[in-house]
Design an enzyme around this catalytic site. Structure first.
Site, short mmCIF file in Angstrom:
data_model
loop_
_atom_site.label_atom_id
_atom_site.label_comp_id
_atom_site.label_asym_id
_atom_site.label_seq_id
_atom_site.Cartn_x
_atom_site.Cartn_y
_atom_site.Cartn_z
N SER A 84 119.95 34.74 -70.90
CA SER A 84 119.96 35.63 -69.73
C SER A 84 118.62 36.29 -69.44
O SER A 84 118.36 36.64 -68.29
CB SER A 84 121.03 36.70 -69.92
OG SER A 84 120.80 37.47 -71.09
N HIS B 231 125.79 32.58 -67.64
CA HIS B 231 124.79 32.38 -66.58
C HIS B 231 124.67 30.92 -66.15
O HIS B 231 123.78 30.58 -65.37
CB HIS B 231 123.43 32.91 -67.04
CG HIS B 231 123.43 34.38 -67.28
ND1 HIS B 231 123.10 35.29 -66.30
CD2 HIS B 231 123.75 35.10 -68.38
CE1 HIS B 231 123.22 36.52 -66.81
NE2 HIS B 231 123.61 36.42 -68.06
N LYS C 97 129.46 36.83 -62.45
CA LYS C 97 128.13 36.31 -62.12
C LYS C 97 128.27 35.22 -61.06
O LYS C 97 128.38 35.51 -59.89
CB LYS C 97 127.43 35.86 -63.40
CG LYS C 97 127.23 37.03 -64.37
CD LYS C 97 126.59 36.63 -65.67
CE LYS C 97 126.34 37.84 -66.56
NZ LYS C 97 127.57 38.50 -67.04
#
Length: 389
Positions: A179, A207, A239
């Site tokens: 990340s 992610h 996300k």
């Protein structure tokens, strides 16, 4: 007699002097690439809403319809009376999306990671973690009571050397896309090492899911790996999916084990059913609108090329996370503040989130950005960094 919080006050002062003090900004608009923050309009380059779904009308409308049908609160934990038809449908759809037997919803990614590792391991077992893993993975390993070992970042050879010395159940834990660096774990090599040593492999693809791979299948799709190669897959919904919560996907026996033993699943309230309905809508967009992933890749490459031409030290990343290495924490903060004054929101990431001496500007892209946003950011960076030397 000293005030009971006097030591905390001194510690806060020390944090501030090191340029490491953290503070919150108040957002007065919906999430997106344009934010209203502290009374000004800025272009947002630090969100994890990679596909631009957090305020997508289909997702918002699904949330509203879910609230109309199920109310706001879920009322209880999943194992009491909080597991709705919306939760169950989302779990089945996430299992199909990831190509796995089953999926299990958690209220947050942090809770998922802590719950999974602690459910699978105990004293006498061993957990092996990449040195740059997310805090939730590290905390999960430490809380499990298993022997805890960190291996050199993305180094399968170092991992293998440590695996050979371990006894008991062995779990390898890694981020999929790191990340704060944006690089990929060498998942194919880790999978080979795991099978050779009879270890389990767990990937936190917070992610990557929705963002990486032709179909948004994340890091496992990128490497062409399946459930047998990566038995434990964790993904977050806040996300790429633009909503909230997390899930773990894997075999029938894995999911049943977590339902029985993962304390962060058993002993917490289920996320609202309306959030599950919103996520079902966003999952459909993730699957059907591959142009969002294509656009992200083009924007990231455009920025990377421009930043290199300016002589900026961009880190090795093939993802929507494009960090610029600054080094000194206070300098990173100063550049971030100057960018805000110029109308761009870019976070300065400092220790302990990243190693000492590696403070950086974490630039992230959304499918809602356009090329002119990228070019304007590069122009601002060129002027500001030249003036902050």
């Amino acid at each position: 007699m000293a005030h009971p919080f006097s030591e905390l006050t001194a510690e806060l002062d020390d944090i501030a002097q090191q340029g490491l003090y953290r503070s919150r900004r108040i957002i007065e608009s919906p999430q997106g690439i344009n934010l209203e923050i502290d009374g000004r309009n800025v272009v947002n380059f630090c969100s994890n809403d990679y596909l631009g779904l957090a305020n997508h009308p289909d997702v918002v409308n699904a949330f509203k319809a879910g609230a109309d049908q199920y109310g706001v609160g879920s009322g209880s934990a999943h194992l009491i009376c909080g597991h709705s038809a919306a939760h169950h449908a989302l779990e089945e759809e996430l299992a199909a999306f990831t190509g796995r037997d089953r999926a299990l919803l958690f209220s947050t990614g942090y809770m998922a990671n802590i719950g999974v590792i602690s459910a699978l391991l105990g004293r006498g077992d061993a957990v092996f973690e990449d040195r740059l893993n997310h805090a939730s993975l590290l905390d999960g390993g430490l809380l499990s009571g298993a022997r805890f070992k960190r291996y050199a970042h993305a180094d399968a050879a170092d991992l293998s050397a440590n695996l050979e010395k371990a006894a008991g159940n062995k779990l390898i834990v890694t981020d999929g896309v790191f990340s704060m660096d944006g690089d990929f774990a060498p998942l194919n090599e880790l999978a080979v090492a795991a099978k050779k040593q009879g270890a389990w492999l767990m990937v936190d693809d917070a992610h990557g899911l929705g963002v990486i791979g032709e179909y948004g299948g994340g890091i496992v799709e990128h490497y062409g790996l399946g459930q047998d190669d990566v038995p434990v897959l964790m993904g977050t919904l806040g996300k790429g999916f633009g909503t909230f919560g997390a899930f773990v996907a894997g075999s029938e026996v894995l999911i049943e084990t977590l339902i029985q033993k993962a304390r962060t699943y058993v002993y917490t309230t289920a996320l609202p059913a309306a959030v599950a309905e919103a996520t079902r809508a966003s999952l459909k967009i993730v699957i059907s609108e591959s142009w969002r992933r294509d656009k992200l890749k083009k924007l990231s490459e455009r920025f990377r090329l421009g930043a290199e031409q300016l002589g900026l030290q961009v880190m090795a990343s093939s993802s929507a996370i494009q960090p610029i290495l600054i080094g000194d924490s206070q300098r990173a903060v100063n550049i971030s503040n100057a960018l805000l004054d110029a109308g761009f929101l870019v976070s300065a990431i400092r220790p302990p989130t990243v190693p000492q001496g590696s403070a950086r500007l974490r630039v992230t892209f959304s499918a809602l950005h356009e090329e002119q946003h990228v070019d304007r950011l590069l122009d601002a960076l060129a002027k500001i960094i030249a003036g902050c030397k």
